[in-house]
Design a protein around this motif. Sequence first.
Motif, mmCIF file in Angstrom:
data_model
loop_
_atom_site.group_PDB
_atom_site.id
_atom_site.type_symbol
_atom_site.label_atom_id
_atom_site.label_comp_id
_atom_site.label_asym_id
_atom_site.label_seq_id
_atom_site.Cartn_x
_atom_site.Cartn_y
_atom_site.Cartn_z
ATOM 1 N N GLU A 253 0.813 -1.224 0.000
ATOM 2 C CA GLU A 253 0.000 0.000 0.000
ATOM 3 C C GLU A 253 0.843 1.269 0.000
ATOM 4 O O GLU A 253 0.411 2.302 -0.486
ATOM 5 N N ARG A 254 2.061 1.181 0.534
ATOM 6 C CA ARG A 254 2.841 2.406 0.761
ATOM 7 C C ARG A 254 3.858 2.718 -0.315
ATOM 8 O O ARG A 254 4.293 3.864 -0.433
ATOM 9 N N ALA B 209 7.996 6.258 -2.019
ATOM 10 C CA ALA B 209 7.000 6.236 -0.943
ATOM 11 C C ALA B 209 5.808 7.047 -1.426
ATOM 12 O O ALA B 209 5.937 8.243 -1.688
ATOM 13 N N ARG B 210 4.679 6.401 -1.583
ATOM 14 C CA ARG B 210 3.497 7.070 -2.146
ATOM 15 C C ARG B 210 3.039 8.258 -1.303
ATOM 16 O O ARG B 210 2.741 9.315 -1.846
ATOM 17 N N ASP B 211 2.968 8.069 0.028
ATOM 18 C CA ASP B 211 2.444 9.146 0.874
ATOM 19 C C ASP B 211 3.348 10.376 0.883
ATOM 20 O O ASP B 211 2.877 11.498 0.980
ATOM 21 N N TYR C 113 10.163 -0.445 4.765
ATOM 22 C CA TYR C 113 10.207 -0.164 3.326
ATOM 23 C C TYR C 113 11.057 -1.181 2.570
ATOM 24 O O TYR C 113 10.678 -1.643 1.492
#
Length: 192
Positions: free
Chosen positions: A15-16, A78-80, A112
Motif C-alpha cells: 500500500e505504501r 513512498a506514495r504518501d 520499506y
Amino acid sequence: MVSGKVVIEMIPAGERLELVPLEVGHAEEMTVVLGDSALHAFIGGTPESFEELRARYVRWAAGAPEAGTTWCNWVIRARDEGRLVGTVQATVADGVAEVAWVVGVAWQGRGYASEAARALVGWLRPRVRTVVACIHPDHAASAAVARAAGLVPTHEVCDGEVRWVSVTTSAAVDSVASCGRGPSGAGRASPW
C-alpha cells in the motif's frame, strides 16, 4: 519501458510503496537519499556525488556489457511522501537473479526495504529459477529483509557474505533476458 521481451513497468509494493524503473533523471534525488555514509558500513566506500551517481545510472541504462546478463533497476517511491527512498535491483543471468536493496537512512526502520524486496522477488519468481542475495553476516537488518522476501540462508559464503536463496519453479526463465537496468550489487542491500 520496453527492453527485449520484458516490459519494465512500475511494480506496486504494498500500500505504501511503488517500484519505478530507474532513470538517469533520478540521480539528483537519489544523491540525497544515498548520501549518508552509514549506508556503507557493510559494503565499504563513500557516498557518490551527483555527477558520480548520474554517470553510474548512465552506465546502467546502457545495459550489461556481458552477453546473457541483464540489469534490472528500480527506485523505491513512498506514495504518501511522493519521494524516492531507495532502490531495488536484480542482475539476471542463466535463470538466476542476484538481488540487492538499499533504503536511505532517513527512511529505515519503517519496513520499506522488506516491502520493496518482497515486491521485487514476487516480480522475479515467474521469470527466473532462483533468486539470490549475498548478505554480510553481521547485517541483521538486511538478513531480516531477505527473510521477509522469502529467501533462506545457505552455508555458502561469497566474498565474506552469506548466500541467501529462493528457488522458484517457473518455466518462464528466459523472459527476463532483456530488462537491462544496471548491476545488482550482489544483494548487499546496496546499489553498488
